[in-house]
Structures are given as structure tokens and as C-alpha cells.
Design a protein around this motif. Structure first.
Motif, PDB file in Angstrom:
ATOM      1  N   ALA A   1       8.317   5.562   3.331  1.00  0.00           N
ATOM      2  CA  ALA A   1       8.306   5.184   1.819  1.00  0.00           C
ATOM      3  C   ALA A   1       7.881   6.393   1.064  1.00  0.00           C
ATOM      4  O   ALA A   1       8.601   6.435  -0.054  1.00  0.00           O
ATOM      5  CB  ALA A   1       6.766   4.391   1.816  1.00  0.00           C
ATOM      6  N   ALA A   2       7.223   7.521   1.515  1.00  0.00           N
ATOM      7  CA  ALA A   2       6.975   8.644   0.554  1.00  0.00           C
ATOM      8  C   ALA A   2       8.485   9.291   0.097  1.00  0.00           C
ATOM      9  O   ALA A   2       8.662   9.601  -0.849  1.00  0.00           O
ATOM     10  CB  ALA A   2       6.191   9.627   1.338  1.00  0.00           C
TER      11      ALA A   2
ATOM     12  N   THR B   1      -0.024  13.927 -12.160  1.00  0.00           N
ATOM     13  CA  THR B   1       1.204  13.767 -11.487  1.00  0.00           C
ATOM     14  C   THR B   1       1.121  13.494  -9.955  1.00  0.00           C
ATOM     15  O   THR B   1       1.567  12.386  -9.565  1.00  0.00           O
ATOM     16  CB  THR B   1       1.887  15.090 -11.476  1.00  0.00           C
ATOM     17  N   ARG B   2       0.287  14.065  -9.586  1.00  0.00           N
ATOM     18  CA  ARG B   2       0.049  13.772  -7.997  1.00  0.00           C
ATOM     19  C   ARG B   2      -0.477  12.281  -7.518  1.00  0.00           C
ATOM     20  O   ARG B   2      -0.100  11.602  -6.889  1.00  0.00           O
ATOM     21  CB  ARG B   2      -0.847  14.838  -7.199  1.00  0.00           C
ATOM     22  N   THR B   3      -1.554  12.107  -8.332  1.00  0.00           N
ATOM     23  CA  THR B   3      -2.189  10.589  -8.314  1.00  0.00           C
ATOM     24  C   THR B   3      -1.021   9.548  -8.799  1.00  0.00           C
ATOM     25  O   THR B   3      -1.044   8.636  -7.872  1.00  0.00           O
ATOM     26  CB  THR B   3      -3.449  10.468  -9.480  1.00  0.00           C
ATOM     27  N   SER B   4      -0.234   9.811  -9.707  1.00  0.00           N
ATOM     28  CA  SER B   4       0.694   8.731  -9.911  1.00  0.00           C
ATOM     29  C   SER B   4       1.799   8.707  -8.883  1.00  0.00           C
ATOM     30  O   SER B   4       2.024   7.759  -8.216  1.00  0.00           O
ATOM     31  CB  SER B   4       1.457   9.304 -11.102  1.00  0.00           C
ATOM     32  N   MET B   5       2.107   9.763  -8.140  1.00  0.00           N
ATOM     33  CA  MET B   5       3.122   9.823  -6.822  1.00  0.00           C
ATOM     34  C   MET B   5       2.360   9.205  -5.848  1.00  0.00           C
ATOM     35  O   MET B   5       3.175   8.220  -5.362  1.00  0.00           O
ATOM     36  CB  MET B   5       3.318  11.254  -6.632  1.00  0.00           C
ATOM     37  N   LEU B   6       1.019   9.338  -5.424  1.00  0.00           N
ATOM     38  CA  LEU B   6       0.451   8.781  -4.473  1.00  0.00           C
ATOM     39  C   LEU B   6       0.442   7.219  -4.747  1.00  0.00           C
ATOM     40  O   LEU B   6       0.466   6.257  -3.621  1.00  0.00           O
ATOM     41  CB  LEU B   6      -1.006   9.340  -4.135  1.00  0.00           C
ATOM     42  N   ARG B   7       0.231   6.836  -5.894  1.00  0.00           N
ATOM     43  CA  ARG B   7       0.070   5.255  -6.119  1.00  0.00           C
ATOM     44  C   ARG B   7       1.323   4.600  -6.032  1.00  0.00           C
ATOM     45  O   ARG B   7       1.402   3.545  -5.489  1.00  0.00           O
ATOM     46  CB  ARG B   7      -0.673   4.951  -7.425  1.00  0.00           C
ATOM     47  N   ALA B   8       2.237   5.495  -6.519  1.00  0.00           N
ATOM     48  CA  ALA B   8       3.869   4.663  -6.201  1.00  0.00           C
ATOM     49  C   ALA B   8       4.185   4.688  -4.741  1.00  0.00           C
ATOM     50  O   ALA B   8       4.900   3.574  -4.425  1.00  0.00           O
ATOM     51  CB  ALA B   8       4.716   5.469  -7.039  1.00  0.00           C
TER      52      ALA B   8
ATOM     53  N   ARG C   1       2.094   4.100  -2.295  1.00  0.00           N
ATOM     54  CA  ARG C   1       1.151   3.104  -1.913  1.00  0.00           C
ATOM     55  C   ARG C   1       1.809   1.720  -2.044  1.00  0.00           C
ATOM     56  O   ARG C   1       2.113   1.027  -1.369  1.00  0.00           O
ATOM     57  CB  ARG C   1      -0.171   3.353  -2.224  1.00  0.00           C
ATOM     58  N   ALA C   2       2.248   1.642  -3.461  1.00  0.00           N
ATOM     59  CA  ALA C   2       2.788   0.506  -3.966  1.00  0.00           C
ATOM     60  C   ALA C   2       3.996   0.081  -3.213  1.00  0.00           C
ATOM     61  O   ALA C   2       4.316  -1.246  -2.938  1.00  0.00           O
ATOM     62  CB  ALA C   2       3.066   0.565  -5.447  1.00  0.00           C
ATOM     63  N   ARG C   3       4.880   1.211  -2.783  1.00  0.00           N
ATOM     64  CA  ARG C   3       6.282   0.602  -1.912  1.00  0.00           C
ATOM     65  C   ARG C   3       5.731   0.270  -0.828  1.00  0.00           C
ATOM     66  O   ARG C   3       6.351  -0.573  -0.241  1.00  0.00           O
ATOM     67  CB  ARG C   3       6.813   2.079  -2.020  1.00  0.00           C
ATOM     68  N   VAL C   4       4.863   0.919  -0.246  1.00  0.00           N
ATOM     69  CA  VAL C   4       4.287   0.399   1.240  1.00  0.00           C
ATOM     70  C   VAL C   4       4.015  -0.921   1.208  1.00  0.00           C
ATOM     71  O   VAL C   4       4.465  -1.565   2.193  1.00  0.00           O
ATOM     72  CB  VAL C   4       3.283   1.715   1.825  1.00  0.00           C
ATOM     73  N   LEU C   5       2.895  -1.293   0.286  1.00  0.00           N
ATOM     74  CA  LEU C   5       2.426  -2.451   0.149  1.00  0.00           C
ATOM     75  C   LEU C   5       3.783  -3.528  -0.023  1.00  0.00           C
ATOM     76  O   LEU C   5       3.653  -4.721   0.538  1.00  0.00           O
ATOM     77  CB  LEU C   5       1.563  -2.640  -0.929  1.00  0.00           C
ATOM     78  N   ARG C   6       4.541  -3.200  -0.658  1.00  0.00           N
ATOM     79  CA  ARG C   6       5.651  -4.180  -1.060  1.00  0.00           C
ATOM     80  C   ARG C   6       6.515  -4.247   0.259  1.00  0.00           C
ATOM     81  O   ARG C   6       6.887  -5.393   0.513  1.00  0.00           O
ATOM     82  CB  ARG C   6       6.681  -3.598  -1.934  1.00  0.00           C
ATOM     83  N   GLU C   7       6.827  -3.297   1.068  1.00  0.00           N
ATOM     84  CA  GLU C   7       7.523  -3.419   2.088  1.00  0.00           C
ATOM     85  C   GLU C   7       6.940  -4.021   3.268  1.00  0.00           C
ATOM     86  O   GLU C   7       7.442  -4.591   4.147  1.00  0.00           O
ATOM     87  CB  GLU C   7       7.965  -1.814   2.747  1.00  0.00           C
TER      88      GLU C   7
END
Length: 178
Positions: free
Chosen positions: A36-37, A159-166, A168-174
Motif C-alpha cells: 500500500a505504501a 508532509t510525513r504525517t499526511s503521507m502515513l495517514r494516506a 493507512r487509509a489505503r490499507v484499511l480500504r483494501e
């Protein structure tokens, strides 16, 4: 044999003058999270996209954060399924970049005027982490870099926090059933 709990970044750049770490709990296996990352795009991290765009970097909403953008910043060093490691070097002032691969310079160069930079994205123990380390090869270079680090650190953290949250959101969607 390397310590499994130790990151490749810790082995490559065990000492640093400047360091930034951000983490977020993300469920799933290391393979799922790192997949996901590598797939997460700038469109999924609007805060990160806006902040990086301010720098004038060439990003588009479709470009992947880790796989595309970060590869342009330095040398990607293979580490395994749970970590993405990037190494970069920068000469300061009149000091040219020494010869050799980036990883050779980061691990072995001691010439004055060089900044050694390591950054990773890693999933271990249920935590997705990004860490950046910067080591100056001499005191003058460290002092000259310090004001720059002070100025960029807040925006870099957002930037890093936003990247990590994105990611995580992708992992949860998948992970959620269709």
C-alpha cells in the motif's frame, strides 16, 4: 547476522545530527502495508501534496509517493519486505559530491562538507514509521545546515504525517470487504 528489530536505516546511518521520526499504527502484514505504501498517490495525501508543491517539485496527483517521488531524491537500497530505504548525499558550497555510489559515500565518506542523508518507510510491530537522519561530516557543515533544518522541519513533519495517514487509509480500504 543483523538484528531483526533494527532497521536498515539504523545499520546504514547509526549516528546523526538531525533526525525526524513519525509513526502511525497500521494493521496488516508488513507485505500488505508496504504494498500500500508503494501504491499510495499524492491525490490520497492532499496536505502532503500541497506542501511538496510549494517547493516546486514536479508532482502530480497520480504519481506514487514512495515509489516515484522518493526514488528521485537518492538511491534506493533493497532491504526486504518491511522497509523502503533511501540514501542521499549532498556536497555543500564548493565541495563536490565524492565519487562512488550513494550508499558507499553514506557509509564510508568522511570528507568535510558532505551531508549524508538516510530516510526510510518501515512497517514493524504494527507501526508504520518514517524516519529521516542527516549526518554532517564536519562541524562547519553541521552548523550551516542547522538553520535550514529548523525552517523545513515543521512542514516536513506535516508532509510525513499526511503521507502515513494516506497509506493507512489505503490499507484499511483494501482490508475492508467489498
Amino acid at each position: 547476522m543483523p538484528d531483526e528489530s533494527e532497521s536498515a536505516l539504523e545499520r546504514m546511518l547509526p549516528e546523526w545530527h538531525f533526525r525526524e521520526v513519525h509513526r502511525i499504527r497500521v494493521p496488516g502484514t508488513a507485505a500488505e502495508v508496504m504494498r500500500a505504501a508503494h501504491a499510495t498517490t499524492w491525490a490520497e495525501a492532499p496536505m502532503a501534496r500541497a506542501l511538496v508543491a510549494i517547493t516546486g517539485a514536479d508532482i502530480s496527483a497520480r504519481r506514487r509517493i514512495v515509489s516515484d517521488f522518493l526514488r528521485e531524491m537518492g538511491e534506493v537500497i533493497p532491504t526486504g519486505d518491511d522497509e523502503f530505504l533511501l540514501a542521499a548525499v549532498q556536497g555543500t558550497g564548493d565541495v563536490p559530491r565524492p565519487p562512488g555510489t550513494v550508499s558507499e559515500i553514506v557509509t564510508g565518506c568522511e570528507e568535510p562538507g558532505i551531508l549524508k542523508i538516510g530516510m526510510n518507510v518501515r512497517h514493524a510491530g504494527g507501526m508504520l514509521t518514517t524516519e529521516t537522519r542527516v549526518l554532517a561530516t564536519d562541524e562547519r557543515t553541521r552548523r550551516r545546515f542547522a538553520p535550514y533544518w529548523f525552517c523545513i522541519r515543521f512542514g516536513s513533519g506535516l508532509t510525513r504525517t499526511s503521507m502515513l495517514r494516506a497509506i493507512r487509509a489505503r490499507v484499511l480500504r483494501e482490508m475492508s470487504p467489498a
